[in-house]
Design a protein around this motif. Structure first.
Motif: not given
Length: 424
Positions: A107-113, A132-138, A146-153
């Motif tokens: 969660p520290t990996l934000t657009e602002e950061r 390639s999916t949240a299930e495998i990565h997380d 973590v998967f979603r945070w990574t894609l957003d970053a």
């Protein structure tokens, strides 16, 4: 220019005098619990960490190697756990050192950061994508989301115009998912995709090792998709051997699967790549792998200031608190030994590819306790490649210009997922 100059790239400067890249483990604090973590990351920062003044001094030591200075990558743990991160990036710019950052997907990996990193002058960003999916990565990262945070970053960094490298730890959990990961990289866009082959150190000791045959299959798959995404490997230096072999076999018209004895995993990855459209390359040329190795163009500085040939090779050559980084890199017995010709043992020492490969010194140490032992995840039998005459011509550079193989000690890559390289 000889064909080898296109197949393998050499460093622009003498690897005995200066590294191509310096990785700094800024902290071991990290909220994740990744299954393979080299750092055995912990929730809180270590009071022995290099403080701001010591970290700025480290940046000046990196600048002392000369211009252009080596690329400096700040990794961890999670670099965002350090409140002085942007201050250090800005200081790097002041002293002439390009600084890239390899944050954890938290969660520290934000657009602002990311905006702050970009404004401070960060030259690039390295993100880890192990499924390639949240299930495998997380599941691999040990924390949901973590998967979603990574894609957003990833999206935010690209929107800011930052150069993004995507690193994938190749392990048993995602062997069959690799084509889907590459498809994701191709669709979202990245400067580089790096396939990192696990080194049994830290928490990674508990994960199942790959067989040499499986590694060979994956290396050839990485070579294939190099026409779809810019691709490299980390801690799989025999990828340079594969690149040379595939170049020669393509020129001779031979079936690489038959000649190299590739197995069912390669066939499965190839078939899946075809289904996903990865067999239709969109790049005109592959990205040639760079001839770099632990202690030969690469140096790692720990959170407490100790200096190592790689983040996965825990032997220390000294401390930046007591000696200059330039002196340690250039003169310490550990580093000079790793750069010396003729030190490799076993098959690595006998191999005709040894000067453009050298094997993973980190994995050799992790498995055997000897950093000069043969590469445990390579099954190549020295002298068995059928086109030895063509190989000798490729390695010697028959146009008279220096080829990578004639440089003797030059070479390899490594670090946490801490691997952001602008030119590699």
């Amino acid at each position: 220019m000889s064909a080898s100059a296109h197949t393998i790239r050499r460093q622009r400067h003498d690897a005995a005098e200066r590294p191509f890249i310096v990785i700094w483990e800024s902290t071991r604090a990290c909220p994740l619990a990744c299954l393979h973590c080299r750092a055995e990351a912990v929730p809180d920062r270590d009071p022995r960490e290099l403080d701001t003044a010591a970290a700025k001094d480290l940046l000046r030591q990196v600048a002392a190697f000369g211009k252009p200075a080596p690329l400096f990558v700040i990794t961890g743990g999670d670099p965002f756990q350090r409140p002085d991160l942007c201050e250090l990036i800005a200081h790097g710019r002041e002293v002439g050192v390009r600084v890239a950052v390899s944050p954890s997907g938290t969660p520290t990996l934000t657009e602002e950061r990311l905006r702050e990193l970009h404004a401070a002058g960060a030259s690039g960003l390295s993100l880890s994508l192990d499924g390639s999916t949240a299930e495998i990565h997380d599941a691999f990262r040990g924390v949901p989301g973590v998967f979603r945070w990574t894609l957003d970053a990833w999206d935010a960094a690209r929107a800011l115009g930052m150069r993004v490298q995507i690193n994938t730890t190749v392990a048993r959990h995602n062997l069959h998912d690799l084509p889907d990961i590459v498809r994701l990289v191709a669709d979202r866009g990245a400067m580089l995709w790096s396939a990192f082959f696990l080194v049994p150190t830290g928490r990674g000791r508990t994960l199942g090792a790959l067989t040499a045959a499986e590694v060979e299959d994956v290396l050839n798959f990485v070579y294939d998709v190099g026409l779809t995404v810019p691709a490299k490997t980390t801690e799989a230096h025999h990828f340079r051997r594969v690149a040379l072999q595939r170049q020669i076999l393509a020129n001779s018209g031979d079936d690489h699967m038959a000649v190299l004895g590739l197995g069912p995993l390669y066939q499965e990855l190839t078939d899946r790549a075809a289904v996903l459209g990865l067999d239709v390359g969109t790049r005109r040329v592959r990205r040639p792998p760079l001839d770099v190795n632990a202690g030969r163009g690469f140096v790692f500085v720990s959170h407490t200031g100790t200096v190592h040939p790689s983040g996965f090779l825990p032997l220390s050559a000294g401390s930046v608190r007591e000696s200059s980084l330039t002196s340690i890199y250039r003169t310490s017995p550990l580093f000079t030994g790793l750069r010396a010709d003729g030190m490799l043992g076993g098959r690595c020492g006998q191999c005709e590819f040894r000067r453009v490969c050298g094997g993973s010194r980190s994995r050799a140490y992790g498995v055997t306790g000897d950093p000069f032992a043969e590469e445990p995840w390579c099954g190549y039998v020295p002298g068995s490649f059928p086109h030895q005459r063509e190989l000798a011509a490729l390695l010697s550079g028959d146009t008279g210009k220096p080829s990578p193989a004639r440089l003797g000690p030059t070479a390899a890559e490594g670090g946490k997922e801490h691997r952001v390289q602008q030119e590699r």
